[in-house]
Motif scaffolding. Structure first.
Motif: not given
Length: 386
Positions: A319-338
């Motif tokens: 669950y923590a991984f999903e939380r970081y992936f969505k909001t608490n880290a910069l994991f994704g594409t330039p568009e998704s992390v904007r």
């Protein structure tokens, strides 16, 4: 056989719900001391590499990342002071590594992230970093920390008990020496003597950050001292950080410092690519391993964590991984992390320090810097401030 101390199924579900609940976003209340900048700076930060995984390529990511960042308009490179542990053990001396970076870069700021001040002599800090300031043409910035690991204080055991006071008194002495002033210290026979350090640095004043990872009082102290801030989301949510930054800027104003000029740098684990699912696949295993080894840190303050079964702890990590992936880290594409960048901008963060070395393969990280630079270009600061 069930023991009387075991948690009931209902209790476990309630506990997991408490631990795993992601804080819902709330509208930001604009502080009167919120900064009026437009855009976001980006820097690189290194901390967590385990040398056993890197063979003879221990510093390749650091050196190649620094050269890339220097060519592409990133603001700075942050290097920690980390002692006596494989996690981060590549970085026991930020001054030594920044001296190497000074010779292969031309414009990027060279930063400690951080000098653990109570472990060091202010005289040696001023000497070492003045050399780097000269080698780099005046590109040194220093973040200072008070330290927390008792074993690190084998380097200066007497400083552990009063490390907060040692932090601020040491910073003030380094600042004085940097300006060319003398400080009074005892010599080998116990006499107080006035000492100045050499060489003189290029910059007349030393840019200073305070590393803040604890309660609001740490941010208030940094604001009162007129320092900038280096922080992270390891022990706090974005909503908590928003409150602390409002207190920081208010403290700056209360103590006669321009509240708007204080720079806030936030460390985020970072891997940016061009395909969201590919990014997820690349970071899942290394970052989940990272979380698994530090579960007692990021669950700090929660009850009964030690009573969770292995399976329940794994659910927390997932669950923590999903939380970081969505909001608490910069994991994704330039568009998704904007949206994350925008949220951090809105609460008063000036710069993202992108932590690269949490276990993804070196070549993949170096390749991902192209996408990270695309994000940086989209978010570039457009005000007159650097």
């Amino acid at each position: 056989m069930t023991q009387t101390t075991d948690l009931s199924a209902t209790q476990k579900r309630a506990m997991l719900a408490q631990l795993l609940q992601q804080k819902s976003a709330r509208p930001a209340e604009r502080s009167p001391y919120s900064p009026s900048f437009r855009g976001m700076n980006f820097s690189l930060i290194y901390f967590s590499s385990d040398e056993t995984e890197l063979g003879d390529r221990k510093y390749q990511l650091l050196l190649e990342g620094a050269k890339f960042a220097d060519r592409h308009g990133f603001t700075g490179i942050w290097l920690p002071e980390r002692h006596f542990h494989p996690f981060g053990g590549l970085y026991p001396s930020p001054s030594v590594l920044c001296a190497a970076l000074a010779t292969i870069t031309e414009r990027i700021r060279l930063r400690s992230g951080s000098v653990v001040m109570p472990l060091n002599s202010p005289l040696r800090v001023a000497e070492q970093w003045a050399i780097i300031d000269n080698l780099s043409g005046g590109r040194v910035d220093l973040a200072f920390a008070r330290g927390w690991n008792a074993n690190d204080f084998v380097l200066n055991p007497a400083a552990y008990e009063n490390n907060r006071d040692e932090l601020f008194s040491g910073i003030e002495q380094v600042r004085k020496l940097w300006r060319g002033e003398a400080i009074s210290v005892p010599n080998g026979v116990g006499d107080l003597v006035d000492i100045r350090t050499y060489p003189s640095p290029v910059q007349p004043e030393l840019p200073v950050w305070i590393t803040c990872s604890g309660g609001k009082e740490r941010f208030i102290e940094a604001g009162a001292s007129g320092s900038n801030i280096l922080t992270a989301l390891l022990f706090q949510e974005i909503e908590e950080l928003e409150e602390k930054l409002a207190a920081y800027r208010e403290a700056r104003a209360t103590h006669g410092h321009d509240p708007d000029s204080g720079q806030v740098t936030l460390m985020l684990h970072t891997f940016v690519g061009e395909d969201l699912e590919d990014v997820r696949d690349r970071v899942r295993v290394p970052f989940t391993n990272y979380l698994r080894t530090s579960v007692n840190l990021w669950s700090r303050g929660k009850k009964n964590v030690g009573e969770l079964s292995d399976r329940e702890r794994e659910k927390l990590v997932e669950y923590a991984f999903e939380r970081y992936f969505k909001t608490n880290a910069l994991f994704g594409t330039p568009e998704s992390v904007r949206p994350t960048i925008q949220r951090l901008h809105d609460i008063g963060v000036n710069e993202i320090a992108c932590l690269l070395d949490f276990g993804v393969e070196v070549d993949a990280v170096l390749e991902s810097l192209q996408s990270l630079d695309r994000l940086r270009a989209q978010c570039v600061v457009t005000s007159d401030r650097a």
